[in-house]
Design an enzyme around this catalytic site. Sequence first.
Site, PDB file in Angstrom:
ATOM      1  N   SER A 107      16.323 -99.903 -26.868  1.00  0.00           N
ATOM      2  CA  SER A 107      17.290-100.827 -26.307  1.00  0.00           C
ATOM      3  C   SER A 107      16.627-101.776 -25.298  1.00  0.00           C
ATOM      4  O   SER A 107      15.726-102.526 -25.678  1.00  0.00           O
ATOM      5  CB  SER A 107      18.449-100.027 -25.698  1.00  0.00           C
ATOM      6  OG  SER A 107      19.518-100.849 -25.355  1.00  0.00           O
ATOM      7  N   ASP A 157      25.516-101.623 -35.210  1.00  0.00           N
ATOM      8  CA  ASP A 157      25.214-101.715 -33.775  1.00  0.00           C
ATOM      9  C   ASP A 157      26.093-102.791 -33.137  1.00  0.00           C
ATOM     10  O   ASP A 157      26.008-103.963 -33.511  1.00  0.00           O
ATOM     11  CB  ASP A 157      23.721-102.059 -33.609  1.00  0.00           C
ATOM     12  CG  ASP A 157      23.257-101.971 -32.169  1.00  0.00           C
ATOM     13  OD1 ASP A 157      24.086-102.153 -31.263  1.00  0.00           O
ATOM     14  OD2 ASP A 157      22.063-101.737 -31.951  1.00  0.00           O
ATOM     15  N   HIS A 188      24.297 -98.187 -31.950  1.00  0.00           N
ATOM     16  CA  HIS A 188      23.206 -98.436 -31.001  1.00  0.00           C
ATOM     17  C   HIS A 188      22.465 -97.141 -30.629  1.00  0.00           C
ATOM     18  O   HIS A 188      21.316 -97.173 -30.229  1.00  0.00           O
ATOM     19  CB  HIS A 188      23.768 -99.105 -29.742  1.00  0.00           C
ATOM     20  CG  HIS A 188      22.728 -99.815 -28.924  1.00  0.00           C
ATOM     21  ND1 HIS A 188      22.070-100.954 -29.372  1.00  0.00           N
ATOM     22  CD2 HIS A 188      22.220 -99.550 -27.699  1.00  0.00           C
ATOM     23  CE1 HIS A 188      21.220-101.350 -28.449  1.00  0.00           C
ATOM     24  NE2 HIS A 188      21.281-100.517 -27.419  1.00  0.00           N
TER      25      HIS A 188
HETATM   26  C1  MLT Z   1      19.458-105.564 -22.970  1.00  0.00           C
HETATM   27  O1  MLT Z   1      20.039-106.029 -21.999  1.00  0.00           O
HETATM   28  O2  MLT Z   1      18.241-105.380 -23.003  1.00  0.00           O
HETATM   29  C2  MLT Z   1      20.304-105.279 -24.166  1.00  0.00           C
HETATM   30  O3  MLT Z   1      21.584-105.804 -23.982  1.00  0.00           O
HETATM   31  C3  MLT Z   1      20.343-103.810 -24.460  1.00  0.00           C
HETATM   32  C4  MLT Z   1      20.940-103.039 -23.331  1.00  0.00           C
HETATM   33  O4  MLT Z   1      20.257-102.760 -22.362  1.00  0.00           O
HETATM   34  O5  MLT Z   1      22.119-102.676 -23.415  1.00  0.00           O
END
Ligand code: MLT
Length: 210
Positions: A107, A157, A188
């Site tokens: 992520s 996701d 996700h």
């Molecule tokens: C991010 O901000 O890198 C993406 O939105 C993934 C997350 O951290 O939720």
Amino acid sequence: MSTRVTDLIHRFEPAADATLPPLLLLHGTGADENDLIPLGRMVAPGAALLSPRGTVLENGMPRFFRRLAEGVFDEEDLRQRTDELAGFIHQAQAEYGIAAPVALGFSNGANIAASLLLRHPGLLRGAALLRAMVPFRETPPARLEGTKVLLLSGTADPIVPAANSAALAAILGDAGATVAHHPLPLGHGLSQMDVALTREWLAGFQETKA
Ligand code: MLT
């Protein structure tokens, strides 16, 4: 135990098996340097593990760079934090005597790993990007021949649209990286499929003993 021998709070576990490349573990939003250690041990048993904590706090939750909204990045901050993380990797390599690492990011950690690939080509030997997005609206010119990338996306996701992960695979492939992209029937969150595919992909880095 977490330590600060370099600029970032991090954990380091030395290799028990020197034929494996070190893993750079990059956690998701709200986690820390401890979060991906069990995953690292599962996908590359015996590899050295280097696991920094993101330096940005969003409502008390550690991240690797600032965002303006979910999926909308503060790109100036992303560039700066990416360069700081690159400096940390150089320091850690000297401090611990480790080779160029393979990143394993989830992520937010996968997003800064993608940024590291594009801003510091050659620093990472490869990268497993779990639920990553395109990091920059304008991609920096990078040549990534010889760099292997595993991209595991979820077709359901809610944070990363399928078209976005396909675009990231194309960007990295066009830059010369060897990209294996697996869109999985997942959201996700991670599953056993991610573990099995990452483990199999990482086995391709293992040096055979003479
Ligand atoms: C991010 O901000 O890198 C993406 O939105 C993934 C997350 O951290 O939720």
